[in-house]
Write an enzyme that holds these catalytic residues in place. Sequence first.
Site, PDB file in Angstrom:
ATOM      1  N   ASP A   8     -16.181   5.856  -2.436  1.00  0.00           N
ATOM      2  CA  ASP A   8     -16.770   5.375  -1.791  1.00  0.00           C
ATOM      3  C   ASP A   8     -15.617   4.032  -2.048  1.00  0.00           C
ATOM      4  OD1 ASP A   8     -19.171   6.274  -0.374  1.00  0.00           O
ATOM      5  OD2 ASP A   8     -20.051   6.513  -1.798  1.00  0.00           O
ATOM      6  N   ASP A   9     -15.911   2.848  -0.935  1.00  0.00           N
ATOM      7  CA  ASP A   9     -15.080   2.334  -1.134  1.00  0.00           C
ATOM      8  C   ASP A   9     -15.415   1.115  -2.309  1.00  0.00           C
ATOM      9  OD1 ASP A   9     -13.387   2.632   1.346  1.00  0.00           O
ATOM     10  OD2 ASP A   9     -14.157   2.163   2.979  1.00  0.00           O
ATOM     11  N   LYS A  15       1.136   3.210  -3.491  1.00  0.00           N
ATOM     12  CA  LYS A  15      -0.395   3.923  -3.884  1.00  0.00           C
ATOM     13  C   LYS A  15       0.278   5.095  -4.345  1.00  0.00           C
ATOM     14  CE  LYS A  15      -4.204   3.138  -2.416  1.00  0.00           C
ATOM     15  NZ  LYS A  15      -5.486   3.857  -1.219  1.00  0.00           N
ATOM     16  N   CYS A  48       0.943  -0.958   0.041  1.00  0.00           N
ATOM     17  CA  CYS A  48       0.194  -0.032  -0.232  1.00  0.00           C
ATOM     18  C   CYS A  48       0.814   1.749   0.348  1.00  0.00           C
ATOM     19  CB  CYS A  48      -1.020   0.295   1.272  1.00  0.00           C
ATOM     20  SG  CYS A  48      -2.010  -1.124   0.787  1.00  0.00           S
ATOM     21  N   ASP A 105     -13.054 -11.838 -29.592  1.00  0.00           N
ATOM     22  CA  ASP A 105     -12.328 -11.743 -30.062  1.00  0.00           C
ATOM     23  C   ASP A 105     -10.198 -11.895 -30.071  1.00  0.00           C
ATOM     24  OD1 ASP A 105     -11.777 -11.356 -27.302  1.00  0.00           O
ATOM     25  OD2 ASP A 105     -11.713  -9.351 -26.953  1.00  0.00           O
ATOM     26  N   ASP A 125      -8.584  -6.743 -17.524  1.00  0.00           N
ATOM     27  CA  ASP A 125      -7.559  -7.278 -18.760  1.00  0.00           C
ATOM     28  C   ASP A 125      -6.431  -6.138 -18.195  1.00  0.00           C
ATOM     29  OD1 ASP A 125      -7.544  -8.929 -21.006  1.00  0.00           O
ATOM     30  OD2 ASP A 125      -9.774  -7.329 -21.306  1.00  0.00           O
ATOM     31  N   GLY A 150     -11.526   2.507  -8.782  1.00  0.00           N
ATOM     32  CA  GLY A 150     -10.219   2.884  -9.842  1.00  0.00           C
ATOM     33  C   GLY A 150      -8.815   2.768  -8.500  1.00  0.00           C
ATOM     34  N   HIS A 151      -7.593   1.550  -8.998  1.00  0.00           N
ATOM     35  CA  HIS A 151      -6.784   2.062  -8.123  1.00  0.00           C
ATOM     36  C   HIS A 151      -5.568   2.552  -8.789  1.00  0.00           C
ATOM     37  CE1 HIS A 151      -4.397   0.551  -4.565  1.00  0.00           C
ATOM     38  NE2 HIS A 151      -3.491   0.612  -4.773  1.00  0.00           N
ATOM     39  N   SER A 152      -4.708   3.285  -7.825  1.00  0.00           N
ATOM     40  CA  SER A 152      -3.587   3.737  -8.854  1.00  0.00           C
ATOM     41  C   SER A 152      -2.455   3.170  -7.592  1.00  0.00           C
ATOM     42  CB  SER A 152      -3.961   4.750  -8.708  1.00  0.00           C
ATOM     43  OG  SER A 152      -3.625   5.885  -7.770  1.00  0.00           O
TER      44      SER A 152
END
Length: 728
Positions: A428-429, A401, A398, A607, A446, A519-521
């Site tokens: 929100d979470d 981040k 963590c 695809d 993906d 999302g997450h960064s």
Amino acid sequence: MIGLTPYKKDLRLIGGGHSHIAVIKKLGMCPIPGIRVTLISNNTLAPYSGMLPGLIAGHFTFEDCHIDLRKLCQWAGVQFVCSEVQHIDPIAKQIYCHQYPSLRYDLLSINVGSQPALNEIKNAAVHGHSIKPIKQFLQNWHQWLESAQASRQPKRVIVIGGGAAGVEILLAMHYKLCNTTAIHADFTLICADQHILSSHNKCVQEFFKHHLQTLSIRIVLGKHAISITEHQLALNDNTTLNYDFCAWTIHAGAPPWLAESGLKCDDRGFIQVDQYLRSISHPDIFSAGDSAAFMPIPLPKAGIYAVRQGPILAKNIIAQFENRQLLPFKPQRHFLSLLTTGERYAIASRGLLFARGKWVWLWKNHIDRAFMARFNPQPMVNTDNSGDDSRSMRCGGCGAKVGSNILQNVLSQLDIQPPPDVASGLGDDAAIINLPANTQWLQSVDFFRSFIDDPYLLGRIAAIHSLGDIYAMGGIPHSALVTAVIPYSSEPIMQETLLHLMRGVLKTLNDENTALIGGHSGEGPEMAIGLTVNGTLPSSKALTKSGLTPSDSLILTKPIGSGVLLAANMAARCQGLWLDQALVHMLQSNRVAATILRSYTAHSCTDVTGFGLLGHLQEMLLASQCSASLSIDTIPIMEGAQQCSLQGIQSTLYAANKQANQCQYYAGKHPSHPLLFDPQTAGGLLAGIPVERTDECLRALSVAGYTSAKIGSVTPFNTNSLITLTDH
């Protein structure tokens, strides 16, 4: 803990002119630690003006005369942004481009050249053909040649401008028409001065005057154009001339945005620079070549100065970052000019020097080709300087981040509108989604390491690729969550990188009517992007891999070859135009194709992505208990993919894909065969269509803009030969 070399500052180069290509070459050989370099150009290929007359005459090919900027940048470790600059804000240090997010800079250099000052002549921007931009001029010239040959009527060609460019271009066009076409044309040269080539010595002027007269080319001296209509040119003495093709090679003007951006410019709009090639009003901006007005002494707009300024510009950019003394540019009093006569014959001019002959043309040809060879470097791998003090150990988990300030600043600049059925999303979470009744929920994920150094394009393509699974199953995209990994850099650079990446994602999601809901960064050693996409499926049956039936036609909606082209690009071995075209295919959504396939009663669909064409076809055949016959010749291939494959270039996943496809047999040596195992990014759809509806379906796909084809047919299941390949 991850060891990284962070970027601290941004150097942006606007324009791919002769000075900047020297800067890129220098920085590729000697990168500045901690500096991210970006070239912004509206063209992938940069024309070399010295070879343009020979190109028009037919002595050179298009490739001979153009520098591949994308390939050069890839070799040098320079980011390449293909866009047109519209404005810069030197106070906020922001660059605003056409259909591209704004770019910040710490140091800026401008080398955008010049263009004929058409604003001084009524309707000149509408009629006639400006010699710059060269790309557009060449397109117009070739189109006119085709129409002129078809009509077989005598033509009138006028060139306005009696300088070196005007004379050489006119003679090149004359040679082309008289020696390689059946077009009969009368030629006229309009010169505002009393002598053509007024900046050259009397011997040069007299030679070209006599040469033009020998070729029955009319010379109009001491007059200038004041207006133009579709087929008529008006001069300042009230005379008019009718024409069929008109070329503008008059004195240079500057792109309007230079002065409009608040930079100190001369009365023609060129950036005023000091002896160090720095803007006299903004010392964090350099300029060179035609776009600069050199204030110590006036300089003509000649390519030789842009070439000579390149090495000084590179040294001064480095010195500015390192807080060292800058070097002055000392222009030579006289410079050598080598002027061509249309044929393989040239004139040498320097001060009072005058020489002529075929040997001069050969000399010029050697100089030009040697110059071009300097900017087609062999692939190399840049390595970080492990002794750089900027290396630091960054946390994982963590602790990796992206910082809250960066994240909040980025989110505040994104226009994110959740749909009504999302009760809770960003902030929100977790997202809360109210699923409609009688609707199935589709979900796919993906993840991509960066395959191109442009975060905006990476975000757009990654989103298109990720949505392909939803479309392949006949679903409707609903929402997406993003995982973004950003290389550790200074806070402004990280913020801009994340912003561009997310704007690319959001551009695609908005175009596809798909909501971003979370999302997450995080930090990482390289840029990466992942998307978890959600979709809805009406109560009607989903398109799966298991629905193929014998006699179905196999339809592929996009060409293959992106994997090998991206691999070639990483090694600086891919031509820029090949990658440009591949990006066009990768940026094409599968949405319309999926709708068309479904409307023509597709039985099965998938695809084509990481496992390659044969890998994904094998999945469909095994699930459907069918076999297939493919014709390699019918499979659409991206331009350049065969060439790269024949050079032994392969994507990392190629070997694993080939090994996994043990069920197909082919003993031939078709050049496209290896591409059947090539992993695709944002590839097309592969579907089974009833044979009687195939032609209609292909016509509909073509009208919608897809490069699609029938590549084979489904056959009854044969355990000994799941896929049969033919090359005819």
